[in-house]
Design a protein around this motif. Structure first.
Motif, PDB file in Angstrom:
ATOM      1  N   THR A 167       0.222  36.291  24.477  1.00 44.32           N
ATOM      2  CA  THR A 167       0.237  35.095  23.631  1.00 44.32           C
ATOM      3  C   THR A 167      -0.585  33.961  24.210  1.00 44.32           C
ATOM      4  O   THR A 167      -1.396  33.354  23.513  1.00 44.32           O
ATOM      5  CB  THR A 167       1.688  34.621  23.407  1.00 44.32           C
ATOM      6  N   ASN A 168      -0.392  33.659  25.498  1.00 47.75           N
ATOM      7  CA  ASN A 168      -1.021  32.476  26.078  1.00 47.75           C
ATOM      8  C   ASN A 168      -2.397  32.744  26.682  1.00 47.75           C
ATOM      9  O   ASN A 168      -3.263  31.877  26.639  1.00 47.75           O
ATOM     10  CB  ASN A 168      -0.112  31.875  27.157  1.00 47.75           C
ATOM     11  N   TYR A 208       1.003  29.167  22.870  1.00 47.70           N
ATOM     12  CA  TYR A 208       2.182  28.555  22.251  1.00 47.70           C
ATOM     13  C   TYR A 208       2.741  27.521  23.214  1.00 47.70           C
ATOM     14  O   TYR A 208       2.948  27.794  24.400  1.00 47.70           O
ATOM     15  CB  TYR A 208       3.235  29.621  21.941  1.00 47.70           C
ATOM     16  N   TYR A 257       5.526  26.081  24.513  1.00 46.47           N
ATOM     17  CA  TYR A 257       6.973  26.259  24.658  1.00 46.47           C
ATOM     18  C   TYR A 257       7.650  25.028  25.264  1.00 46.47           C
ATOM     19  O   TYR A 257       8.870  24.870  25.191  1.00 46.47           O
ATOM     20  CB  TYR A 257       7.266  27.482  25.533  1.00 46.47           C
ATOM     21  N   PRO A 267       8.173  31.876  18.287  1.00 43.43           N
ATOM     22  CA  PRO A 267       7.732  33.268  18.091  1.00 43.43           C
ATOM     23  C   PRO A 267       8.807  34.254  18.554  1.00 43.43           C
ATOM     24  O   PRO A 267       9.601  33.971  19.448  1.00 43.43           O
ATOM     25  CB  PRO A 267       6.471  33.362  18.968  1.00 43.43           C
TER      26      PRO A 267
END
Length: 246
Positions: free
Chosen positions: A145-146, A152, A154, A179
């Motif tokens: 994801t990152n 994202y 968080y 997510p």
């Protein structure tokens, strides 16, 4: 459902975490140990254990920084968001890879070596499965994801919800909109805490800090010590006296 997942479950896991440690200490102090198997196999352990522990320390430190330190605080002390993000992603990737390699070696060691496999308990197997699931979810979130994905933030959602748990005001909508991979990782983390007191992981609370201030152990050589003969048993001594009288 949001209340059950994001409020009831975290608090229930924290209660089990705390009460479980008290119960374990009162009823199983002899089992409060690492259950080391170093004497059974040391070659793989010599590489896997340092990688696993160093990776785990780095991952825990990264989680603590990301979840407990607010974004406004790092900005106030002069750390821009892009620098923090790059440090967190690359630091998490490196320590995560170390953790993955170390855990893979430790798991392989448990099943490849027959002597180590025979002393592996059911709780150990459950622990390794839980660790593997947590690591896979965490690495998917970090790299997938990152690092490779769009990323994202968080710190504005999951971290706020996490800190709210300790202030008894968790905001469930922040997690319901996160997510799925982060949701699974978060709930898996609390379930892992509930499992913790009943595994060998309790040994982390028994670090041998007393070694830092205990007195030195003095060893003296016996090379020049006078040798005194051991006293003869009473039966042998009495027989010798009788023979002398004859």
């Amino acid at each position: 459902m949001n209340t059950l997942i994001w409020i009831v479950t975290p608090y229930a896991c924290l209660v089990v975490f705390l009460v479980g440690h008290v119960w374990r200490w009162r009823h199983d102090q002899f089992g409060w140990t690492t259950h080391t198997s170093q004497l059974l196999e040391s070659r793989i352990l010599r590489l896997g254990s340092p990688l696993f522990h160093l990776g785990a320390f780095g991952v825990i430190a990264g989680h603590a920084m990301g979840l407990l330190v607010p974004a406004w605080l790092t900005e106030r002390i002069g750390i821009p968001e892009h620098l923090y993000h790059a440090t967190a992603v690359w630091g998490g990737t490196v320590t995560g890879i170390m953790l993955v390699v170390g855990l893979a070696l430790l798991i392989a060691r448990r099943f490849v070596n027959g002597r180590v496999r025979r002393v592996t308990t059911t709780v150990d197997k459950v622990l390794y499965v839980a660790l593997a699931v947590m690591v896979v979810l965490g690495m998917t979130a970090t790299i997938g994801t990152n690092l490779l994905g769009e990323g994202y933030d968080y710190r504005e959602t999951i971290a706020v919800w996490f800190r709210g748990i300790f202030w008894f005001s968790p905001e469930t909508h922040l997690m319901s909109e996160a997510p799925l991979i982060y949701q699974l990782h978060a709930i898996g983390g609390f379930l892992f805490l509930a499992l913790w007191p009943f595994t060998r992981l309790v040994h982390v609370w028994s670090a041998p800090l007393a070694y830092l201030w205990r007195p030195y152990v003095v060893y003296r050589s016996r090379r020049h010590a006078p040798v005194t003969p051991a006293p003869a048993p009473a039966a042998v001594r009495d027989r010798a006296v009788q023979e002398a009288r004859r």
